[in-house]
Design a protein around this motif. Structure first.
Motif, PDB file in Angstrom:
ATOM      1  N   ALA A   1     -18.799 -24.745 -90.796  1.00 17.50           N
ATOM      2  CA  ALA A   1     -19.029 -26.048 -89.961  1.00 17.50           C
ATOM      3  C   ALA A   1     -20.330 -25.831 -89.164  1.00 17.50           C
ATOM      4  O   ALA A   1     -20.556 -24.877 -88.534  1.00 17.50           O
ATOM      5  CB  ALA A   1     -18.013 -26.396 -89.235  1.00 17.50           C
ATOM      6  N   LEU A   2     -21.231 -26.981 -88.846  1.00 18.15           N
ATOM      7  CA  LEU A   2     -22.342 -26.865 -88.175  1.00 18.15           C
ATOM      8  C   LEU A   2     -21.825 -27.224 -86.645  1.00 18.15           C
ATOM      9  O   LEU A   2     -20.937 -28.075 -86.252  1.00 18.15           O
ATOM     10  CB  LEU A   2     -23.162 -28.004 -88.409  1.00 18.15           C
ATOM     11  CG  LEU A   2     -23.789 -27.993 -89.805  1.00 18.15           C
ATOM     12  CD1 LEU A   2     -24.687 -29.297 -90.111  1.00 18.15           C
ATOM     13  CD2 LEU A   2     -24.735 -26.644 -90.005  1.00 18.15           C
ATOM     14  N   CYS A   3     -22.473 -26.579 -85.844  1.00 16.74           N
ATOM     15  CA  CYS A   3     -22.281 -26.787 -84.249  1.00 16.74           C
ATOM     16  C   CYS A   3     -23.089 -28.004 -83.958  1.00 16.74           C
ATOM     17  O   CYS A   3     -23.915 -28.788 -84.651  1.00 16.74           O
ATOM     18  CB  CYS A   3     -22.729 -25.644 -83.501  1.00 16.74           C
ATOM     19  SG  CYS A   3     -24.560 -25.205 -83.396  1.00 16.74           S
ATOM     20  N   GLU A   4     -22.821 -28.738 -82.766  1.00 13.61           N
ATOM     21  CA  GLU A   4     -23.466 -29.658 -82.420  1.00 13.61           C
ATOM     22  C   GLU A   4     -25.144 -29.650 -82.230  1.00 13.61           C
ATOM     23  O   GLU A   4     -25.529 -30.570 -82.577  1.00 13.61           O
ATOM     24  CB  GLU A   4     -22.889 -29.981 -80.696  1.00 13.61           C
ATOM     25  CG  GLU A   4     -22.755 -31.788 -80.594  1.00 13.61           C
ATOM     26  CD  GLU A   4     -22.280 -32.437 -81.602  1.00 13.61           C
ATOM     27  OE1 GLU A   4     -22.776 -33.468 -81.710  1.00 13.61           O
ATOM     28  OE2 GLU A   4     -21.085 -32.264 -82.117  1.00 13.61           O
ATOM     29  N   GLU A   6     -26.862 -27.689 -84.146  1.00 13.82           N
ATOM     30  CA  GLU A   6     -27.200 -27.810 -85.480  1.00 13.82           C
ATOM     31  C   GLU A   6     -27.423 -29.366 -86.095  1.00 13.82           C
ATOM     32  O   GLU A   6     -28.214 -29.639 -86.719  1.00 13.82           O
ATOM     33  CB  GLU A   6     -26.519 -26.852 -86.319  1.00 13.82           C
ATOM     34  CG  GLU A   6     -26.902 -25.475 -85.925  1.00 13.82           C
ATOM     35  CD  GLU A   6     -25.723 -24.644 -86.826  1.00 13.82           C
ATOM     36  OE1 GLU A   6     -26.230 -23.581 -87.340  1.00 13.82           O
ATOM     37  OE2 GLU A   6     -24.896 -25.009 -86.991  1.00 13.82           O
ATOM     38  N   LYS A   7     -26.705 -30.173 -85.606  1.00 14.97           N
ATOM     39  CA  LYS A   7     -26.083 -31.388 -86.165  1.00 14.97           C
ATOM     40  C   LYS A   7     -27.256 -32.304 -85.540  1.00 14.97           C
ATOM     41  O   LYS A   7     -28.020 -32.776 -86.150  1.00 14.97           O
ATOM     42  CB  LYS A   7     -24.781 -31.960 -85.828  1.00 14.97           C
ATOM     43  CG  LYS A   7     -23.945 -31.364 -86.727  1.00 14.97           C
ATOM     44  CD  LYS A   7     -22.420 -31.957 -86.129  1.00 14.97           C
ATOM     45  CE  LYS A   7     -21.187 -31.535 -86.701  1.00 14.97           C
ATOM     46  NZ  LYS A   7     -20.075 -31.973 -86.378  1.00 14.97           N
ATOM     47  N   ASN A   8     -27.900 -31.894 -84.287  1.00 17.83           N
ATOM     48  CA  ASN A   8     -28.992 -32.757 -83.628  1.00 17.83           C
ATOM     49  C   ASN A   8     -30.069 -32.369 -84.248  1.00 17.83           C
ATOM     50  O   ASN A   8     -31.045 -33.175 -84.328  1.00 17.83           O
ATOM     51  CB  ASN A   8     -28.803 -32.369 -81.950  1.00 17.83           C
ATOM     52  CG  ASN A   8     -27.520 -32.863 -81.345  1.00 17.83           C
ATOM     53  OD1 ASN A   8     -26.753 -33.991 -81.734  1.00 17.83           O
ATOM     54  ND2 ASN A   8     -27.306 -32.468 -80.167  1.00 17.83           N
ATOM     55  N   MET A   9     -30.353 -31.326 -84.410  1.00 19.08           N
ATOM     56  CA  MET A   9     -31.446 -30.768 -85.044  1.00 19.08           C
ATOM     57  C   MET A   9     -31.710 -31.451 -86.523  1.00 19.08           C
ATOM     58  O   MET A   9     -32.741 -31.800 -86.655  1.00 19.08           O
ATOM     59  CB  MET A   9     -31.704 -29.312 -85.124  1.00 19.08           C
ATOM     60  CG  MET A   9     -32.994 -28.724 -85.963  1.00 19.08           C
ATOM     61  SD  MET A   9     -33.283 -26.991 -85.973  1.00 19.08           S
ATOM     62  CE  MET A   9     -33.476 -26.421 -84.141  1.00 19.08           C
ATOM     63  N   LEU A  10     -30.482 -31.477 -87.437  1.00 19.79           N
ATOM     64  CA  LEU A  10     -30.689 -31.916 -88.500  1.00 19.79           C
ATOM     65  C   LEU A  10     -30.908 -33.522 -88.299  1.00 19.79           C
ATOM     66  O   LEU A  10     -31.856 -34.238 -89.053  1.00 19.79           O
ATOM     67  CB  LEU A  10     -29.294 -31.682 -89.363  1.00 19.79           C
ATOM     68  CG  LEU A  10     -29.238 -30.301 -89.882  1.00 19.79           C
ATOM     69  CD1 LEU A  10     -27.817 -30.228 -90.442  1.00 19.79           C
ATOM     70  CD2 LEU A  10     -30.412 -30.241 -91.083  1.00 19.79           C
ATOM     71  N   ALA A  11     -30.437 -34.158 -87.592  1.00 16.85           N
ATOM     72  CA  ALA A  11     -30.612 -35.624 -87.235  1.00 16.85           C
ATOM     73  C   ALA A  11     -31.902 -35.699 -87.018  1.00 16.85           C
ATOM     74  O   ALA A  11     -32.627 -36.798 -87.316  1.00 16.85           O
ATOM     75  CB  ALA A  11     -29.640 -36.035 -86.122  1.00 16.85           C
ATOM     76  N   LYS A  12     -32.711 -35.153 -86.111  1.00 14.84           N
ATOM     77  CA  LYS A  12     -33.959 -35.122 -85.567  1.00 14.84           C
ATOM     78  C   LYS A  12     -34.828 -34.796 -86.817  1.00 14.84           C
ATOM     79  O   LYS A  12     -35.824 -35.576 -86.921  1.00 14.84           O
ATOM     80  CB  LYS A  12     -34.464 -34.267 -84.580  1.00 14.84           C
ATOM     81  CG  LYS A  12     -33.771 -34.786 -82.943  1.00 14.84           C
ATOM     82  CD  LYS A  12     -34.103 -33.715 -82.144  1.00 14.84           C
ATOM     83  CE  LYS A  12     -33.366 -33.850 -80.835  1.00 14.84           C
ATOM     84  NZ  LYS A  12     -33.807 -33.281 -79.705  1.00 14.84           N
ATOM     85  N   ASN A  13     -34.476 -33.831 -87.752  1.00 16.30           N
ATOM     86  CA  ASN A  13     -35.615 -33.583 -88.705  1.00 16.30           C
ATOM     87  C   ASN A  13     -35.474 -34.777 -89.771  1.00 16.30           C
ATOM     88  O   ASN A  13     -36.365 -34.973 -90.423  1.00 16.30           O
ATOM     89  CB  ASN A  13     -35.014 -32.407 -89.313  1.00 16.30           C
ATOM     90  CG  ASN A  13     -35.265 -31.198 -88.649  1.00 16.30           C
ATOM     91  OD1 ASN A  13     -36.371 -31.073 -87.979  1.00 16.30           O
ATOM     92  ND2 ASN A  13     -34.912 -29.982 -89.077  1.00 16.30           N
ATOM     93  N   LEU A  14     -34.328 -35.174 -90.005  1.00 16.74           N
ATOM     94  CA  LEU A  14     -33.880 -36.509 -90.862  1.00 16.74           C
ATOM     95  C   LEU A  14     -34.658 -37.526 -90.380  1.00 16.74           C
ATOM     96  O   LEU A  14     -35.314 -38.386 -91.099  1.00 16.74           O
ATOM     97  CB  LEU A  14     -32.404 -36.959 -91.146  1.00 16.74           C
ATOM     98  CG  LEU A  14     -32.194 -38.035 -91.792  1.00 16.74           C
ATOM     99  CD1 LEU A  14     -33.006 -37.796 -93.286  1.00 16.74           C
ATOM    100  CD2 LEU A  14     -30.727 -38.347 -92.038  1.00 16.74           C
TER     101      LEU A  14
END
Length: 85
Positions: A1-4, A6-14
């Motif tokens: 599971a992704l930590c918060e 990592e989720k924020n970084m993925l959202a910014k990259n997307l």
């Protein structure tokens, strides 16, 4: 599971990739963004490049072919109103 974080970084990259795809579509004066615009955008994303290189993809050839396809095959989606923002 992704930590918060990592989720924020993925959202910014997307978000950055989607923004680049929009900018590419606008540069070609297209009325909307296609999967080809998005793939071309992803070819500029460092994380995507790692994956593509891991698959032995020829990045410069992929970029060239995508740009040619967008230029020659998507001429039917050129915006009538050239003032897109």
């Amino acid at each position: 599971a992704l930590c918060e974080e990592e989720k924020n970084m993925l959202a910014k990259n997307l978000e950055a990739s989607l923004q680049r795809a929009l900018e590419i579509a606008m540069a070609f004066k297209h009325a909307y963004v296609t999967t080809e615009h998005l793939l071309l955008s992803l070819c500029e994303d460092p994380d995507t490049l790692i994956v593509l290189r891991g698959c032995s993809a020829n990045i410069s050839h992929l970029n060239y072919k995508l740009r040619k396809f967008i230029e020659l095959e998507l001429d039917n989606i050129i915006a009538k109103n050239q003032n897109l923002k």
